[in-house]
Enzyme design. Structure first.
Site, PDB file in Angstrom:
ATOM      1  N   TYR A 193     -49.339 -18.041  24.403  1.00 50.91           N
ATOM      2  CA  TYR A 193     -48.796 -18.179  23.033  1.00 50.91           C
ATOM      3  C   TYR A 193     -49.240 -17.054  22.087  1.00 50.91           C
ATOM      4  O   TYR A 193     -48.394 -16.437  21.435  1.00 50.91           O
ATOM      5  CB  TYR A 193     -49.160 -19.559  22.480  1.00 50.91           C
ATOM      6  CG  TYR A 193     -48.742 -19.819  21.053  1.00 50.91           C
ATOM      7  CD1 TYR A 193     -47.398 -19.995  20.721  1.00 50.91           C
ATOM      8  CD2 TYR A 193     -49.681 -19.901  20.020  1.00 50.91           C
ATOM      9  CE1 TYR A 193     -47.010 -20.252  19.407  1.00 50.91           C
ATOM     10  CE2 TYR A 193     -49.305 -20.152  18.716  1.00 50.91           C
ATOM     11  CZ  TYR A 193     -47.978 -20.330  18.412  1.00 50.91           C
ATOM     12  OH  TYR A 193     -47.595 -20.574  17.115  1.00 50.91           O
TER      13      TYR A 193
ATOM     14  N   ASN B 241     -37.742 -18.681  12.463  1.00 50.71           N
ATOM     15  CA  ASN B 241     -38.829 -19.671  12.472  1.00 50.71           C
ATOM     16  C   ASN B 241     -38.959 -20.401  13.811  1.00 50.71           C
ATOM     17  O   ASN B 241     -40.052 -20.844  14.172  1.00 50.71           O
ATOM     18  CB  ASN B 241     -38.582 -20.680  11.339  1.00 50.71           C
ATOM     19  CG  ASN B 241     -39.407 -21.932  11.491  1.00 50.71           C
ATOM     20  OD1 ASN B 241     -40.590 -21.959  11.183  1.00 50.71           O
ATOM     21  ND2 ASN B 241     -38.789 -23.003  12.011  1.00 50.71           N
TER      22      ASN B 241
HETATM   23  N1  LIG Z   1     -47.466 -25.774  12.603  1.00 51.32           N
HETATM   24  C1  LIG Z   1     -48.394 -24.856  12.738  1.00 51.32           C
HETATM   25  O1  LIG Z   1     -49.602 -25.116  12.569  1.00 51.32           O
HETATM   26  C2  LIG Z   1     -48.032 -23.438  13.105  1.00 51.32           C
HETATM   27  C3  LIG Z   1     -49.057 -22.494  13.155  1.00 51.32           C
HETATM   28  C4  LIG Z   1     -48.743 -21.189  13.496  1.00 51.32           C
HETATM   29  C5  LIG Z   1     -47.437 -20.833  13.753  1.00 51.32           C
HETATM   30  N2  LIG Z   1     -46.443 -21.758  13.703  1.00 51.32           N
HETATM   31  C6  LIG Z   1     -45.077 -21.318  14.005  1.00 51.32           C
HETATM   32  O2  LIG Z   1     -44.193 -21.830  13.020  1.00 51.32           O
HETATM   33  C7  LIG Z   1     -42.928 -22.115  13.603  1.00 51.32           C
HETATM   34  C8  LIG Z   1     -42.517 -23.541  13.322  1.00 51.32           C
HETATM   35  O3  LIG Z   1     -43.526 -24.401  13.794  1.00 51.32           O
HETATM   36  P1  LIG Z   1     -43.474 -25.988  13.511  1.00 51.32           P
HETATM   37  O4  LIG Z   1     -44.875 -26.441  13.524  1.00 51.32           O
HETATM   38  O5  LIG Z   1     -42.616 -26.263  12.334  1.00 51.32           O
HETATM   39  O6  LIG Z   1     -42.753 -26.499  14.855  1.00 51.32           O
HETATM   40  P2  LIG Z   1     -41.916 -27.825  15.113  1.00 51.32           P
HETATM   41  O7  LIG Z   1     -42.044 -28.095  16.578  1.00 51.32           O
HETATM   42  O8  LIG Z   1     -42.274 -28.911  14.154  1.00 51.32           O
HETATM   43  O9  LIG Z   1     -40.402 -27.389  14.807  1.00 51.32           O
HETATM   44  C9  LIG Z   1     -39.782 -26.392  15.565  1.00 51.32           C
HETATM   45  C10 LIG Z   1     -38.276 -26.530  15.441  1.00 51.32           C
HETATM   46  O10 LIG Z   1     -37.711 -25.445  16.197  1.00 51.32           O
HETATM   47  C11 LIG Z   1     -36.664 -25.956  17.003  1.00 51.32           C
HETATM   48  N3  LIG Z   1     -36.506 -25.101  18.192  1.00 51.32           N
HETATM   49  C12 LIG Z   1     -37.363 -24.987  19.235  1.00 51.32           C
HETATM   50  N4  LIG Z   1     -36.842 -24.157  20.163  1.00 51.32           N
HETATM   51  C13 LIG Z   1     -35.644 -23.743  19.669  1.00 51.32           C
HETATM   52  C14 LIG Z   1     -34.641 -22.894  20.176  1.00 51.32           C
HETATM   53  N5  LIG Z   1     -34.736 -22.327  21.386  1.00 51.32           N
HETATM   54  N6  LIG Z   1     -33.554 -22.667  19.409  1.00 51.32           N
HETATM   55  C15 LIG Z   1     -33.426 -23.255  18.194  1.00 51.32           C
HETATM   56  N7  LIG Z   1     -34.323 -24.110  17.686  1.00 51.32           N
HETATM   57  C16 LIG Z   1     -35.428 -24.332  18.427  1.00 51.32           C
HETATM   58  C17 LIG Z   1     -37.081 -27.372  17.349  1.00 51.32           C
HETATM   59  O11 LIG Z   1     -35.962 -28.163  17.733  1.00 51.32           O
HETATM   60  C18 LIG Z   1     -37.721 -27.826  16.044  1.00 51.32           C
HETATM   61  O12 LIG Z   1     -36.757 -28.377  15.159  1.00 51.32           O
HETATM   62  C19 LIG Z   1     -43.063 -21.762  15.094  1.00 51.32           C
HETATM   63  O13 LIG Z   1     -42.614 -20.453  15.325  1.00 51.32           O
HETATM   64  C20 LIG Z   1     -44.574 -21.855  15.333  1.00 51.32           C
HETATM   65  O14 LIG Z   1     -44.995 -21.058  16.434  1.00 51.32           O
HETATM   66  C21 LIG Z   1     -46.720 -23.053  13.390  1.00 51.32           C
END
Ligand SMILES: NC(=O)c1ccc[n+]([C@@H]2O[C@H](COP(=O)([O-])OP(=O)(O)OC[C@H]3O[C@@H](n4cnc5c(N)ncnc54)[C@H](O)[C@@H]3O)[C@@H](O)[C@H]2O)c1
Length: 239
Positions: free
Chosen positions: A141, A76
């Site tokens: 991205y 994730n």
């Molecule tokens: N929120 C959205 O609308 C959305 C939409 C499409 C895709 N995504 C994908 O879902 C996933 C989660 O998104 P989110 O919105 O929960 O993000 P977020 O920023 O709220 O949380 C991401 C978490 O990942 C951790 N993280 C970042 N880099 C890291 C690393 N190198 N090693 C370990 N941990 C790491 C951060 O510390 C954080 O706790 C991501 O892959 C994002 O691309 C999210």
């Protein structure tokens, strides 16, 4: 108790996944580069926290050594930045590729052997609707998420015979800790107009599908990308 490993579990979608999989009866391993955040999630779901930066292969391997077995791996952890392709810097480009693509590779190298040893498993990679919706001005991205979908299919082909299924989820507009600022000040309602279902999503909308992909109900689902986006990727709302 089957073990689920979740990267980026400290907040947002990863935290929601951890809570849901714990509810499903998994022993949850919460990995995050932010240990305090991972601890907070682990405290909420009775899981175990690990500091783990998925871009650091040695650290991923060391954490895997401390985790006995693994049935579910939720890749994730992901980051984004949106400078245009013509303006992105080396550092910005590298950071997104490192987390979104390399992180998945290192985690699979670390945890797939445990799945093999246990007789099977489920890998869920977090893609994004942005992988193919072709929105302009979001830089590198989408390309990294298209790569996540490609990795998903390759892994599905390579690991299916070992009873390890690999699938991806493509979230749409989900209000998470990381994206909350984009929905402030009435912007949620504005952005919801572009969603066929008329609302933006919540982390639990994603976690419920993660739960399905880690359950026996999805036992014959392999190599697929499920977009959980209220229908955004189904087409255009223009008439
Ligand atoms: N929120 C959205 O609308 C959305 C939409 C499409 C895709 N995504 C994908 O879902 C996933 C989660 O998104 P989110 O919105 O929960 O993000 P977020 O920023 O709220 O949380 C991401 C978490 O990942 C951790 N993280 C970042 N880099 C890291 C690393 N190198 N090693 C370990 N941990 C790491 C951060 O510390 C954080 O706790 C991501 O892959 C994002 O691309 C999210």
């Amino acid at each position: 108790m089957a073990v689920a490993v979740i990267t980026g579990a400290g907040q947002g979608l990863g935290r929601a996944d951890a809570l849901r999989l714990a509810q499903d009866g998994f022993e949850v391993m919460c990995l995050d580069r932010n240990l305090d955040a991972a601890r907070e999630t682990a405290g909420m779901c009775g899981g175990t926290a690990f500091r783990c930066d998925v871009t650091d292969r040695d650290e991923v391997m060391a954490v895997a050594d401390r985790i006995g077995e693994c049935f579910a791996l939720i890749n994730n952890a992901g980051i984004w930045n949106f400078p245009s392709i013509l303006e992105v810097t080396e550092e910005q480009l590298q950071s997104v590729i490192e987390v979104n693509i390399k992180g998945i590779v290192w985690c699979c190298q670390a945890f797939v052997p445990k799945m093999r040893a246990g007789g099977g498993g489920s890998i869920v990679n977090m893609s994004s609707g942005a992988a193919w919706t072709n929105s302009p001005n979001i830089g590198i991205y989408p390309a990294t998420k298209a790569a996540v979908e490609s990795l998903t299919r390759t892994l599905a082909l390579e690991l299916g015979a070992a009873n390890i299924r690999t699938n991806a989820i493509g979230p749409g507009l989900i209000v998470s800790d990381g994206t909350a600022a984009n929905f402030e000040g009435g912007r949620a309602a504005e952005r919801a107009k572009g969603v066929p279902m008329g609302r933006v999503g919540a982390p639990a909308d994603i976690a419920d599908v993660v739960s399905f992909l880690c359950s026996d109900d999805s036992r014959y689902v392999n190599g697929q990308v499920i977009y959980v986006d209220g229908g955004i990727t189904a087409g255009t709302m223009a008439r």
